[in-house]
Write an enzyme that holds these catalytic residues in place. Structure first.
Site, PDB file in Angstrom:
ATOM      1  N   CYS A 380       0.822  -1.211   0.000  1.00  0.00           N
ATOM      2  CA  CYS A 380       0.000   0.000   0.000  1.00  0.00           C
ATOM      3  C   CYS A 380       0.858   1.265   0.000  1.00  0.00           C
ATOM      4  CB  CYS A 380      -1.007  -0.043   1.148  1.00  0.00           C
ATOM      5  SG  CYS A 380      -2.488   0.903   0.786  1.00  0.00           S
ATOM      6  N   GLU A 404      -0.779  13.422  -0.937  1.00  0.00           N
ATOM      7  CA  GLU A 404      -1.120  13.236   0.478  1.00  0.00           C
ATOM      8  C   GLU A 404      -0.102  13.990   1.343  1.00  0.00           C
ATOM      9  OE1 GLU A 404      -1.138   9.108   1.838  1.00  0.00           O
ATOM     10  OE2 GLU A 404      -1.721   9.696   3.873  1.00  0.00           O
ATOM     11  N   HIS A 506      -3.587  -5.068   0.448  1.00  0.00           N
ATOM     12  CA  HIS A 506      -3.018  -5.579   1.706  1.00  0.00           C
ATOM     13  C   HIS A 506      -3.046  -7.117   1.748  1.00  0.00           C
ATOM     14  CE1 HIS A 506      -2.557  -1.735   3.797  1.00  0.00           C
ATOM     15  NE2 HIS A 506      -3.604  -1.367   3.079  1.00  0.00           N
ATOM     16  N   GLU A 508      -1.387  -9.002   3.512  1.00  0.00           N
ATOM     17  CA  GLU A 508      -1.207  -9.501   4.890  1.00  0.00           C
ATOM     18  C   GLU A 508      -2.538  -9.853   5.553  1.00  0.00           C
ATOM     19  OE1 GLU A 508      -0.871  -6.380   3.951  1.00  0.00           O
ATOM     20  OE2 GLU A 508      -1.384  -4.942   5.513  1.00  0.00           O
TER      21      GLU A 508
HETATM   22  N1  GLN Z   1      -2.030   6.746   2.908  1.00  0.00           N
HETATM   23  C1  GLN Z   1      -2.129   5.999   1.712  1.00  0.00           C
HETATM   24  C2  GLN Z   1      -3.494   6.139   1.051  1.00  0.00           C
HETATM   25  O1  GLN Z   1      -4.432   6.552   1.669  1.00  0.00           O
HETATM   26  C3  GLN Z   1      -1.801   4.549   1.950  1.00  0.00           C
HETATM   27  C4  GLN Z   1      -2.802   3.828   2.775  1.00  0.00           C
HETATM   28  C5  GLN Z   1      -2.299   2.529   3.342  1.00  0.00           C
HETATM   29  O2  GLN Z   1      -1.096   2.253   3.338  1.00  0.00           O
HETATM   30  N2  GLN Z   1      -3.192   1.716   3.890  1.00  0.00           N
HETATM   31  O3  GLN Z   1      -3.664   5.800  -0.101  1.00  0.00           O
END
Ligand code: GLN
Length: 542
Positions: A380, A404, A506, A508
């Protein structure tokens, strides 16, 4: 057969491992041929865990249907080997939201809306909903918090009512407590357990089984004392000793006869135990044949290991399958220094995260993993940082960043997903839950998964900016996984590197002790290869 309910409460202190106990009991009952589900009731006022800081509450676990839940749901899924849904985690915030929505609609017209019966009715509805939807033989319900907390009271009252409505033959109360040893006498102390059971009794709940978390074996005398003072038969006082590996807990509880006792109490028929998988897993964890590999996990929340619990567990699963001991070195992304010696790392993993703090350290780490040929797995935010790093140092896009962290950046290589631009609330508004990806022919990702279409769980707002895709690809970044309409980047990789893979989702969250996720399995295999190339067993590094 009517559904049976096992309610698990906790006393004395928090963090006793109620979640692991509930998950382990579920594992044993399922192994005995019963269908099981586990629900967690969380007493906080947040509607879900999505807006909570992982520093305080640990990881946010996401289900297939996109619920942002407590990390215990992850333990339940891993121990049960089955996917759960948003019904499996209920919070006070959800209960009150529903009650207040009903009140505004006029559903209670004329009544004074009160904790009892309106809030407790809503809690009971949520418990029964999971029973009716899953048709499970047994619903295990873990009540979060500790008996005596003001917040837990409506939940305790609701489960008491369930027991009188369903009948005591169908409902069982298990109370988990702490039996400490004092350093002076070396004796087990049962008084905290007695007090905690008294507290439960005062709200009308008599436990049927008391599970004692201890550091040492629980002597017969201690069991008898707890039995006498807490009014439970001595054989219903069960030891739960602290274990080195989580997956030791189900076999240990089995030795204590926990599932047999629960089945007897609820008149359930257990079939001959089918699998010894967890014993085999523990054996592998204890004596791996391929030595050890060391992975650096670089993140912002490393002080609280629970913040990365599923990543940690997934690495363990991959270690089990590669028959190797995993040494996981938590590195704070804020403390990453250029002079840090990375030569003893067999792999670098960058997990998910939010906010700017520590991002520079992650980008530095990725650059070095890429340049030094250290296996790298990004999850991610880990993918987003890898794209920023590649844009800056390979494509020469100076100042490339994610909006971001810098919304004035000259090169917004990571940007908001278009449909996120109109969202102004933070709770529950990310791209959440299961989405398909299509894997490109001839890519590493495709060979790792051995499939063209895969489904993975997501939790993010930002994405690779499509207007930079061409420039990145021209310099060698491979977009090996895309959404089926090709509008979103899901997996990236690079050639001529032992292992450099990152994903926007994800993995995991879906790795299991009995079946490691393919990305973790292949990453750890690459780490092992690197260690073997270095010509040591890794044993001396631990
Ligand atoms: N902050 C990033 C986003 O919102 C990654 C989010 C994350 O790693 N779960 O896209």
């Amino acid at each position: 057969m009517p559904t049976k309910f096992v309610f698990v409460t906790g006393g004395v202190i928090s963090s006793l491992g109620k979640g692991i106990f509930a998950a382990s009991l579920g594992n044993l009952l399922k192994n005995g041929g019963l269908s099981v589900t586990i629900q967690k009731l969380d007493p906080y006022l947040n509607v879900d865990a999505g807006t909570m800081n992982p520093f305080q509450h640990g990881e946010v676990f996401v289900t297939d249907d996109g619920a942002e839940t407590d990390l215990d749901i992850g333990h339940y899924e891993r121990f049960l080997g089955q996917n759960l849904t948003r019904m499996n985690n209920v919070t006070t915030g959800q209960i009150y939201s529903k009650v207040l929505a009903k009140e505004r609609r006029g559903d209670y017209l004329g009544s004074t809306v009160q904790v009892i019966p309106h809030v407790t009715d809503q809690i009971k509805d949520s418990i029964r909903l999971v029973a009716s939807q899953t048709q499970a033989d047994v619903v295990i319900v873990e009540v979060g918090g500790t008996v005596g907390d003001i917040e837990s009271l409506p939940f305790l009252e609701a489960i008491r009512q369930v027991s009188s409505e369903e009948g005591r033959d169908h409902v069982m109360f298990v109370h988990l407590t702490l039996v400490p040893y004092t350093s002076t006498s070396g004796e087990p102390k049962t008084k905290p357990t007695q007090h905690s059971v008294k507290e439960l009794l005062s709200i009308g709940i008599q436990p049927d089984m008391i599970v004692c978390r201890t550091e040492r074996a629980l002597a017969k005398e201690a069991r008898e004392k707890i039995s006498l003072f807490c009014n439970v038969p001595a054989d219903m006082v069960v030891e739960s000793r602290t274990r080195r590996f989580l997956y030791e807990v189900p076999p240990a509880l089995e030795k204590e006869g926990a599932s047999v006792k629960v089945a007897r109490r609820l008149s359930l028929q257990l079939s001959e135990r089918r699998s010894h998988e967890f014993e085999e897993i523990v054996e592998r964890l204890r004596s791996p044949r391929n030595g050890q590999v060391t992975v650096g996990l670089v993140g912002k929340y490393v002080k609280l290991h629970d913040a990365y619990i599923s990543v940690y567990e997934s690495l363990q699963h991959a270690g089990i399958e590669n028959d190797v001991k995993m040494e996981i070195d938590y590195i704070s992304s804020e403390d990453v220094a250029v002079e840090m010696d990375l030569s003893h790392y067999d792999g670098i993993l960058i997990p998910g995260g939010f906010g700017e703090r520590g991002v520079d350290g992650k980008i530095d780490m990725i650059r070095r993993a890429r340049e030094l040929g250290i296996p790298f797995l990004g999850l991610c935010l880990g993918l987003q940082c890898a794209v920023i790093e590649f844009a800056r140092h390979v494509c020469g896009l100076e100042g490339a960043h994610s909006t971001e962290f810098d919304n004035q950046t000259a090169h917004p290589v990571i940007d908001l997903i278009p449909d996120q631009r109109t969202k102004n609330k933070l709770g529950g508004t990310m791209r959440l839950g299961l989405y398909p990806s299509k894997l490109g022919k001839g890519t590493l990702a495709r060979s790792i998964y051995g499939a063209e279409i895969i489904y993975e769980r997501h939790r993010h707002r930002y994405e690779v900016n499509n207007s930079y895709r061409m420039a990145l690809a021209e310099h060698g970044l491979i977009f090996s996984g895309l959404s089926p309409d090709e509008s979103l980047v899901e997996i990236i990789e690079i050639k001529d590197h032992p292992y450099f893979v990152a994903c926007q989702f994800h993995p995991e969250l879906v790795s299991r002790p009995t079946k490691a996720h393919a990305l973790f399995r292949s990453f750890v295999a690459a780490c092992l290869k690197r260690r073997q190339g270095r010509g040591d067993s890794g044993e001396n590094l631990g």
